[in-house]
Design a protein around this motif. Sequence first.
Motif, PDB file in Angstrom:
ATOM      1  N   MET A 127     -12.032  21.329  -5.548  1.00  0.00           N
ATOM      2  CA  MET A 127     -10.816  21.062  -6.340  1.00  0.00           C
ATOM      3  C   MET A 127     -10.931  21.681  -7.719  1.00  0.00           C
ATOM      4  O   MET A 127     -11.921  21.473  -8.408  1.00  0.00           O
ATOM      5  CB  MET A 127     -10.631  19.543  -6.515  1.00  0.00           C
ATOM      6  N   ARG A 128      -9.915  22.423  -8.095  1.00  0.00           N
ATOM      7  CA  ARG A 128      -9.876  22.920  -9.463  1.00  0.00           C
ATOM      8  C   ARG A 128      -9.493  21.752 -10.368  1.00  0.00           C
ATOM      9  O   ARG A 128      -8.698  20.912  -9.987  1.00  0.00           O
ATOM     10  CB  ARG A 128      -8.844  24.041  -9.578  1.00  0.00           C
ATOM     11  N   LYS A 129     -10.069  21.714 -11.539  1.00  0.00           N
ATOM     12  CA  LYS A 129      -9.789  20.590 -12.438  1.00  0.00           C
ATOM     13  C   LYS A 129      -8.483  20.822 -13.182  1.00  0.00           C
ATOM     14  O   LYS A 129      -8.261  21.903 -13.704  1.00  0.00           O
ATOM     15  CB  LYS A 129     -10.937  20.420 -13.431  1.00  0.00           C
ATOM     16  N   ASN A 142     -11.369  30.301 -14.907  1.00  0.00           N
ATOM     17  CA  ASN A 142     -12.635  29.582 -14.793  1.00  0.00           C
ATOM     18  C   ASN A 142     -12.472  28.158 -14.260  1.00  0.00           C
ATOM     19  O   ASN A 142     -12.865  27.192 -14.924  1.00  0.00           O
ATOM     20  CB  ASN A 142     -13.361  29.563 -16.146  1.00  0.00           C
ATOM     21  N   GLU A 143     -11.874  28.085 -13.097  1.00  0.00           N
ATOM     22  CA  GLU A 143     -11.851  26.842 -12.305  1.00  0.00           C
ATOM     23  C   GLU A 143     -10.984  25.718 -12.840  1.00  0.00           C
ATOM     24  O   GLU A 143     -11.120  24.580 -12.409  1.00  0.00           O
ATOM     25  CB  GLU A 143     -13.289  26.283 -12.118  1.00  0.00           C
ATOM     26  N   PHE A 144     -10.100  26.018 -13.770  1.00  0.00           N
ATOM     27  CA  PHE A 144      -9.224  24.959 -14.271  1.00  0.00           C
ATOM     28  C   PHE A 144      -7.771  25.277 -13.948  1.00  0.00           C
ATOM     29  O   PHE A 144      -7.395  26.452 -13.850  1.00  0.00           O
ATOM     30  CB  PHE A 144      -9.370  24.806 -15.782  1.00  0.00           C
ATOM     31  N   ASP A 145      -6.960  24.247 -13.787  1.00  0.00           N
ATOM     32  CA  ASP A 145      -5.516  24.395 -13.608  1.00  0.00           C
ATOM     33  C   ASP A 145      -4.817  23.571 -14.670  1.00  0.00           C
ATOM     34  O   ASP A 145      -5.332  22.538 -15.086  1.00  0.00           O
ATOM     35  CB  ASP A 145      -5.077  23.879 -12.231  1.00  0.00           C
ATOM     36  N   ILE A 146      -3.607  24.015 -15.038  1.00  0.00           N
ATOM     37  CA  ILE A 146      -2.898  23.311 -16.090  1.00  0.00           C
ATOM     38  C   ILE A 146      -1.748  22.505 -15.538  1.00  0.00           C
ATOM     39  O   ILE A 146      -0.956  23.013 -14.737  1.00  0.00           O
ATOM     40  CB  ILE A 146      -2.392  24.326 -17.112  1.00  0.00           C
ATOM     41  N   SER A 147      -1.643  21.263 -15.941  1.00  0.00           N
ATOM     42  CA  SER A 147      -0.518  20.444 -15.511  1.00  0.00           C
ATOM     43  C   SER A 147       0.729  20.917 -16.245  1.00  0.00           C
ATOM     44  O   SER A 147       1.769  21.121 -15.656  1.00  0.00           O
ATOM     45  CB  SER A 147      -0.763  18.976 -15.837  1.00  0.00           C
ATOM     46  N   LYS A 148       0.621  21.048 -17.543  1.00  0.00           N
ATOM     47  CA  LYS A 148       1.785  21.364 -18.360  1.00  0.00           C
ATOM     48  C   LYS A 148       1.333  21.633 -19.800  1.00  0.00           C
ATOM     49  O   LYS A 148       0.292  21.146 -20.213  1.00  0.00           O
ATOM     50  CB  LYS A 148       2.694  20.131 -18.389  1.00  0.00           C
ATOM     51  N   ILE A 149       2.161  22.397 -20.503  1.00  0.00           N
ATOM     52  CA  ILE A 149       1.922  22.536 -21.939  1.00  0.00           C
ATOM     53  C   ILE A 149       2.981  21.688 -22.638  1.00  0.00           C
ATOM     54  O   ILE A 149       4.174  21.798 -22.334  1.00  0.00           O
ATOM     55  CB  ILE A 149       2.042  23.997 -22.412  1.00  0.00           C
ATOM     56  N   ILE A 150       2.560  20.845 -23.545  1.00  0.00           N
ATOM     57  CA  ILE A 150       3.498  20.032 -24.312  1.00  0.00           C
ATOM     58  C   ILE A 150       3.416  20.482 -25.764  1.00  0.00           C
ATOM     59  O   ILE A 150       2.329  20.544 -26.330  1.00  0.00           O
ATOM     60  CB  ILE A 150       3.139  18.531 -24.216  1.00  0.00           C
ATOM     61  N   TYR A 175       2.398  32.890 -15.845  1.00  0.00           N
ATOM     62  CA  TYR A 175       1.291  32.285 -15.102  1.00  0.00           C
ATOM     63  C   TYR A 175       1.777  31.037 -14.353  1.00  0.00           C
ATOM     64  O   TYR A 175       0.991  30.246 -13.870  1.00  0.00           O
ATOM     65  CB  TYR A 175       0.142  31.904 -16.050  1.00  0.00           C
ATOM     66  N   GLY A 176       3.098  30.867 -14.312  1.00  0.00           N
ATOM     67  CA  GLY A 176       3.673  29.716 -13.611  1.00  0.00           C
ATOM     68  C   GLY A 176       3.542  28.418 -14.395  1.00  0.00           C
ATOM     69  O   GLY A 176       3.673  27.329 -13.837  1.00  0.00           O
ATOM     70  N   ILE A 177       3.289  28.536 -15.709  1.00  0.00           N
ATOM     71  CA  ILE A 177       3.076  27.326 -16.504  1.00  0.00           C
ATOM     72  C   ILE A 177       4.306  26.999 -17.347  1.00  0.00           C
ATOM     73  O   ILE A 177       4.818  27.847 -18.067  1.00  0.00           O
ATOM     74  CB  ILE A 177       1.849  27.481 -17.421  1.00  0.00           C
ATOM     75  N   GLU A 178       4.738  25.754 -17.225  1.00  0.00           N
ATOM     76  CA  GLU A 178       5.899  25.271 -17.974  1.00  0.00           C
ATOM     77  C   GLU A 178       5.484  24.697 -19.318  1.00  0.00           C
ATOM     78  O   GLU A 178       4.437  24.076 -19.429  1.00  0.00           O
ATOM     79  CB  GLU A 178       6.494  24.088 -17.218  1.00  0.00           C
TER      80      GLU A 178
END
Length: 259
Positions: A3-5, A166-174, A230-233
């Motif tokens: 799992m990516r964090k 490097n193995e991380f994923d982002i939920s969202k940028i606030i 990068y698909g990040i909201e």
Amino acid sequence: MYMRKRFYCLKIGGSVITDKAIAYTARTDIIQKIAKTLVSLKSPMIISHGVGSFAHTSAKKYGGKNGYSDPWGIAKVARDAQAINQIVMDVFLDAGLPAVSFSPRSCLLTKKGELEKSFFDPIKEVLGQGLIPVIYGDVIWDTMQKTTIYSGETSLHLLIRYLLRNEFDISKIIQLSNVDGVLDEKNEVIPEITQKKWQDMKVHIKKMKVADVTGGMGHKVEEALTMTKYGIETVILNGMTDAFFNFVENKEAKGTVIR
Ligand code: IPE
């Protein structure tokens, strides 16, 4: 399966944590309010904050974006960025957040303003250990023009891109701002911005009147648009009201989504 964090990214505008109209004025009560919400977020996160009326005041006087002429002046800009960071860190730690500060000027090197080298491995390590890395808008040393200035978003976005590799994923940028979101000419919140819509909107966006060497709301939207690749909201919320708290609690919150 491995799992990516996943983690949240929070950018706190300098206009939220300082009074941009009065030099060297921190809004400790607002920083405390944000810290409380972060405690209830209970998620891995990285934070970047602006430097508001601290380093913007000295950067306006001594420069830094395209180099400098007064060595003492540039040292003062660096110190002022660190001074507001220290205030933020004290409040975060008092709230019980395991926050650790990193200055971008020690992780990045640029050439004519463009990134030449970065060293984010220690930040990744801290995030992986469940602590909260905190960065901020800063003076960056440059091999061609001596210095440049990177906003909190610019450094945050470089860090995000590194973490994605490097193995991380982002939920969202606030993004926490001192207004309810991106405002149109009638002072109403624009609920959604896409790359396509932005070109038409640009001319209508209200210009900020106070000292800001990194370009105000327009800059923030453009930085957020680069992250949509990068698909990040990115969600822009008012950091001075209950909007951020409501958002974290999954309640109705006014704001602008950039996707
Ligand atoms: C500006 O950072 C950095 C310096 C002036 C050294 P930011 O652009 O992130 O700060 P705010 O959010 O506008 O205050």
